[in-house]
Design a protein around this motif. Sequence first.
Motif, PDB file in Angstrom:
ATOM      1  N   PHE A 124     -36.746 -18.037  12.023  1.00  0.00           N
ATOM      2  CA  PHE A 124     -38.037 -18.341  12.646  1.00  0.00           C
ATOM      3  C   PHE A 124     -39.126 -18.046  11.633  1.00  0.00           C
ATOM      4  O   PHE A 124     -39.383 -16.885  11.315  1.00  0.00           O
ATOM      5  N   SER A 151     -36.462 -12.924  10.729  1.00  0.00           N
ATOM      6  CA  SER A 151     -36.814 -13.291  12.097  1.00  0.00           C
ATOM      7  C   SER A 151     -35.878 -14.398  12.574  1.00  0.00           C
ATOM      8  O   SER A 151     -35.670 -15.385  11.868  1.00  0.00           O
ATOM      9  N   SER A 153     -34.611 -16.905  15.980  1.00  0.00           N
ATOM     10  CA  SER A 153     -34.774 -17.457  17.320  1.00  0.00           C
ATOM     11  C   SER A 153     -33.682 -18.502  17.507  1.00  0.00           C
ATOM     12  O   SER A 153     -33.732 -19.584  16.924  1.00  0.00           O
ATOM     13  N   ARG A 158     -34.368 -13.980  20.665  1.00  0.00           N
ATOM     14  CA  ARG A 158     -35.412 -13.846  19.643  1.00  0.00           C
ATOM     15  C   ARG A 158     -35.503 -12.393  19.210  1.00  0.00           C
ATOM     16  O   ARG A 158     -35.609 -11.503  20.055  1.00  0.00           O
TER      17      ARG A 158
END
Length: 410
Positions: A124, A151, A153, A158
């Motif tokens: 992400f 990061s 998702s 998430r």
Amino acid sequence: MPSPAFPRTLAGLAAAAAVTVAVPLTACAQSSLPGGSSGSIDTSLIPPGSLFPATPGIGAGEGVAVVEGPAVETETVMDGLTIPWDVVRAPDGTLLTGERGGRVVVQRPGEEQREIGIELPGLFRQSESGLMGMAVDAGFAQNREIHVCWSRSLGGERDNRITTFAVDEDWTAMTKVRDTLTGIPLGDNGLHSGCRLLTAPDGSIYIGTGDTFTGPAPQDPESLAGKTLHITPDGEPATGDSVVHTIGHRNIQGLAIHPETGRIYSAEHGPDVDDEVNLLEPGGNYGWNPDVGGRYDQNVPMTDTARFPDAIEAVWSSGAPTLAPADIEFLGPEWGEWAGALAMANLKTQKLVLLRLSDDGRSVVDASVLLEGEFGRLRSLAPEPGGSLLVTTSDGDGRDSVFRVSPSGA
């Protein structure tokens, strides 16, 4: 969650670049936009200088004496990069950097830089999230492991997470070994992800996280946001029964350990005032609480001793205006009278600041300012044998580099 309060505004930015800002421009501190603000912006699309002008001449923080610093030499060692968030050096001298968009670039001694394979499914990348901090495992010579904070998702899940990869002998691929720590909150717009990693001499790992632009998180002991965390290389608590080390932080961008005293420091962004360097004490509360009546309201003190009488005061605070500190690192003996000073890379103000600390490490004696505006926004620092520092820039669109700064004559 109710809409956050944003009494401070910025004007005239819409025409600077054809981008969409998904949150009010005062939502986040200085990591992306001037005046201490950021939004959901792909910085690689923004022309040089349009949103990242240098802010020269504001010194090294409110009330800090600025004196002449050491003479330095610089050398570009990697270039053509786009937001290389971190850089690490392996024991064999190989340099590794990861761009926020997910590309990883390696440079072995005597060779040209090249890409190295890595898989980050569900990466992400938005605003202040993506591929971020990296750390070489203390046992790298035996296990060839590197820890990466990124990061993710994917499939309705998430988070920001630490994944450990093993590098092959030829530095052609990084293969996933394990998800070492998952569940570090990831904000809806990718704001305030923190994600700095620090390998301690005992092999444990410190992690700096951001508050994810969520009011209750920094003071919530059950949340991993707005904290420093302390884990073993396998992801277990390094001490006690919790990975939480300290609470009450806004957006940690730097971590460093003093090589002689073992004191651990963080650097973090303030809103539009009061960036901080903090001396971390296990179990300490550093006083950030933007939860006001159920709203995220960052017009509160960075260290709120009225609401938290035991909150630990900062070692250094920028006051106003902010400098936008990123990574920090202590200087070695090669730096002469500046040995032991804390070097601090800065984004908005585009300079390297050296802070000389008091003997007890709880205040700043004086400072010097180096390289102001010469390389653009400065994000990450990594020490090298011989006293030099590797520095990453953060200007986007293939304009970034990793350069080396050394004391002259070292």
